[in-house]
Motif scaffolding. Structure first.
Motif, PDB file in Angstrom:
ATOM      1  N   VAL A  96       0.838  -1.205   0.000  1.00  0.00           N
ATOM      2  CA  VAL A  96       0.000   0.000   0.000  1.00  0.00           C
ATOM      3  C   VAL A  96       0.868   1.248   0.000  1.00  0.00           C
ATOM      4  CG1 VAL A  96      -1.667   1.332   1.356  1.00  0.00           C
ATOM      5  CG2 VAL A  96      -1.981  -1.130   1.068  1.00  0.00           C
ATOM      6  N   SER A  97       1.904   1.269   0.831  1.00  0.00           N
ATOM      7  CA  SER A  97       2.740   2.472   0.942  1.00  0.00           C
ATOM      8  C   SER A  97       3.566   2.708  -0.319  1.00  0.00           C
ATOM      9  CB  SER A  97       3.654   2.367   2.163  1.00  0.00           C
ATOM     10  OG  SER A  97       4.540   1.271   2.034  1.00  0.00           O
ATOM     11  N   ARG A  98       3.968   1.633  -0.993  1.00  0.00           N
ATOM     12  CA  ARG A  98       4.804   1.797  -2.181  1.00  0.00           C
ATOM     13  C   ARG A  98       4.000   2.229  -3.405  1.00  0.00           C
ATOM     14  NH1 ARG A  98       8.296  -3.818  -1.646  1.00  0.00           N
ATOM     15  NH2 ARG A  98       9.638  -3.175   0.098  1.00  0.00           N
ATOM     16  N   GLN A  99       2.767   1.782  -3.488  1.00  0.00           N
ATOM     17  CA  GLN A  99       2.020   1.957  -4.729  1.00  0.00           C
ATOM     18  C   GLN A  99       0.826   2.906  -4.657  1.00  0.00           C
ATOM     19  OE1 GLN A  99       3.001   0.568  -7.588  1.00  0.00           O
ATOM     20  NE2 GLN A  99       4.710  -0.495  -6.621  1.00  0.00           N
ATOM     21  N   PHE A 100       0.251   3.093  -3.475  1.00  0.00           N
ATOM     22  CA  PHE A 100      -1.075   3.706  -3.470  1.00  0.00           C
ATOM     23  C   PHE A 100      -1.267   4.861  -2.490  1.00  0.00           C
ATOM     24  CE2 PHE A 100      -1.487  -0.363  -5.432  1.00  0.00           C
ATOM     25  CZ  PHE A 100      -2.171  -0.031  -6.593  1.00  0.00           C
ATOM     26  N   CYS A 101      -0.175   5.501  -2.090  1.00  0.00           N
ATOM     27  CA  CYS A 101      -0.327   6.687  -1.246  1.00  0.00           C
ATOM     28  C   CYS A 101      -1.118   7.777  -1.972  1.00  0.00           C
ATOM     29  CB  CYS A 101       1.045   7.224  -0.831  1.00  0.00           C
ATOM     30  SG  CYS A 101       1.863   6.230   0.446  1.00  0.00           S
ATOM     31  N   GLY A 102      -0.894   7.893  -3.281  1.00  0.00           N
ATOM     32  CA  GLY A 102      -1.591   8.927  -4.039  1.00  0.00           C
ATOM     33  C   GLY A 102      -3.094   8.783  -3.991  1.00  0.00           C
ATOM     34  N   GLN A 103      -3.591   7.556  -4.216  1.00  0.00           N
ATOM     35  CA  GLN A 103      -5.037   7.329  -4.177  1.00  0.00           C
ATOM     36  C   GLN A 103      -5.605   7.485  -2.777  1.00  0.00           C
ATOM     37  OE1 GLN A 103      -2.794   5.551  -5.763  1.00  0.00           O
ATOM     38  NE2 GLN A 103      -3.557   4.743  -7.719  1.00  0.00           N
ATOM     39  N   LEU A 104      -4.857   7.072  -1.783  1.00  0.00           N
ATOM     40  CA  LEU A 104      -5.343   7.132  -0.402  1.00  0.00           C
ATOM     41  C   LEU A 104      -5.204   8.519   0.204  1.00  0.00           C
ATOM     42  CD1 LEU A 104      -3.913   3.746   0.922  1.00  0.00           C
ATOM     43  CD2 LEU A 104      -6.304   4.284   0.468  1.00  0.00           C
ATOM     44  N   ALA A 105      -4.628   9.462  -0.554  1.00  0.00           N
ATOM     45  CA  ALA A 105      -4.443  10.824  -0.029  1.00  0.00           C
ATOM     46  C   ALA A 105      -5.731  11.633  -0.037  1.00  0.00           C
ATOM     47  CB  ALA A 105      -3.378  11.555  -0.839  1.00  0.00           C
ATOM     48  N   ASP A 106      -6.778  11.115  -0.648  1.00  0.00           N
ATOM     49  CA  ASP A 106      -8.057  11.832  -0.694  1.00  0.00           C
ATOM     50  C   ASP A 106      -8.629  11.943   0.721  1.00  0.00           C
ATOM     51  OD1 ASP A 106     -10.641  12.766  -1.119  1.00  0.00           O
ATOM     52  OD2 ASP A 106     -10.904  11.598  -2.955  1.00  0.00           O
ATOM     53  N   ARG A 107      -8.748  13.159   1.235  1.00  0.00           N
ATOM     54  CA  ARG A 107      -9.228  13.368   2.593  1.00  0.00           C
ATOM     55  C   ARG A 107     -10.676  12.933   2.780  1.00  0.00           C
ATOM     56  NH1 ARG A 107      -6.417  16.387   6.188  1.00  0.00           N
ATOM     57  NH2 ARG A 107      -4.539  17.447   5.458  1.00  0.00           N
TER      58      ARG A 107
END
Length: 290
Positions: A96-107
């Motif tokens: 999750v941390s390597r690939q998907f921080c961008g998607q999970l950044a949605d507040r």
């Protein structure tokens, strides 16, 4: 409504699926530590049994929209992940941390659910759909007015037509009454149209509310949970956008109503108008007296 489907595949050997609570904790750790969201004040994602059920249905091949419907969970937006070959929750966190921080950044993402089976682990993250409380009607009206005037101030392209900046609108109590009446009508009678349940059109409803208009227009929307979403949807539609950008309109009214049979459905009405000038009023009165 925005939904994003994401497939995570962790290469390697198949192994026992991590416990669900542990996997959810791994996603929250990835957001807080590895993605560095804790410093930005992101709250942890809260587990939702509805999203757990959606994850189970996704694992059995259901598409996201159908899984939401069957689970009785309505999302404003959702992100789902499938992980196979994970050895433990630490592996989940790394992926999750390597690939998907961008998607999970949605507040706006607030809730999470998971399902684990022999084939892997399914995780769903979502922003639940919600309607604004009726007591917030005045604040919602001001917010829609602000967003509408921001578009008018900068100019906008509606379809293929470019509109130059237009003067700001002001809120009208009479137009707000007309907008509220139509939103309540659509919600109570479960329909979506510019024609009211009594056959009225926007001009008739505005006049009925006590507004003497020279020109009138109306935007409606349904199923949008926020004022920002409603205005964004109107600006993306050439006809509705034209109403927002018409320089001849001087005032507006805005109202929403929640469907009593389904509190997850909200109906919006935005009415625009310009008042009659004195000369127009005199001409109209003279025409009626003939």
């Amino acid at each position: 409504m925005l939904r994003t489907a994401v497939i995570l595949v962790l290469a390697g050997y198949l192994s026992p699926t991590p416990a669900l609570a542990s996997a959810i904790a791994a996603v929250n750790r990835a957001r807080a530590a590895d993605c560095d969201f804790a410093r930005a004040g992101y709250p942890p994602l809260r587990e939702s049994h509805g999203l757990d059920e959606i994850a189970r249905l996704l694992a059995h091949g259901e598409p996201l929209d159908r899984a939401e419907l069957r689970a009785g969970y309505r999302a404003a937006r959702a992100l789902w992940m499938e992980i196979t070959g994970a050895k433990d929750d630490a592996a989940v966190e790394r992926m999750v941390s390597r690939q998907f921080c961008g998607q999970l950044a949605d507040r706006r993402l607030r809730q999470i659910g998971a399902y684990g089976g022999a084939g892997g682990l399914w995780i769903v993250v979502a922003q639940p759909f919600s309607t604004p409380p009726e007591r917030d009607a005045a604040a919602v009206s001001r917010r829609v007015l602000t967003l509408t005037n921001q578009a008018r101030a900068h100019g906008w392209t509606c379809g293929e037509r470019r509109f130059p900046p237009a003067p700001p609108l002001s809120l009208s109590a009479a137009l707000t009454r007309a907008a509220r009446a139509h939103s309540l009508d659509m919600a109570a009678h479960d329909f979506f149209s510019h024609t009211g349940s009594d056959g009225s059109d926007p001009g008739q409803r505005v006049a009925r509310a006590g507004y003497r208009w020279s020109t009138v227009g109306e935007n409606i929307a349904s199923g949008v949970p926020t004022s920002r979403g409603a205005v964004a949807g109107w600006l993306s539609s050439p006809h509705h956008c034209t109403n927002i950008m018409t320089a001849g309109f001087r005032q507006m009214g805005i109202a929403f109503a929640v469907n009593p049979a389904n509190p997850q459905v909200i109906d919006w009405t935005e009415d625009f108008a310009a008042p009659l000038s004195r000369s127009q009023a005199r001409r109209r009165a003279a025409a009626r007296s003939r």
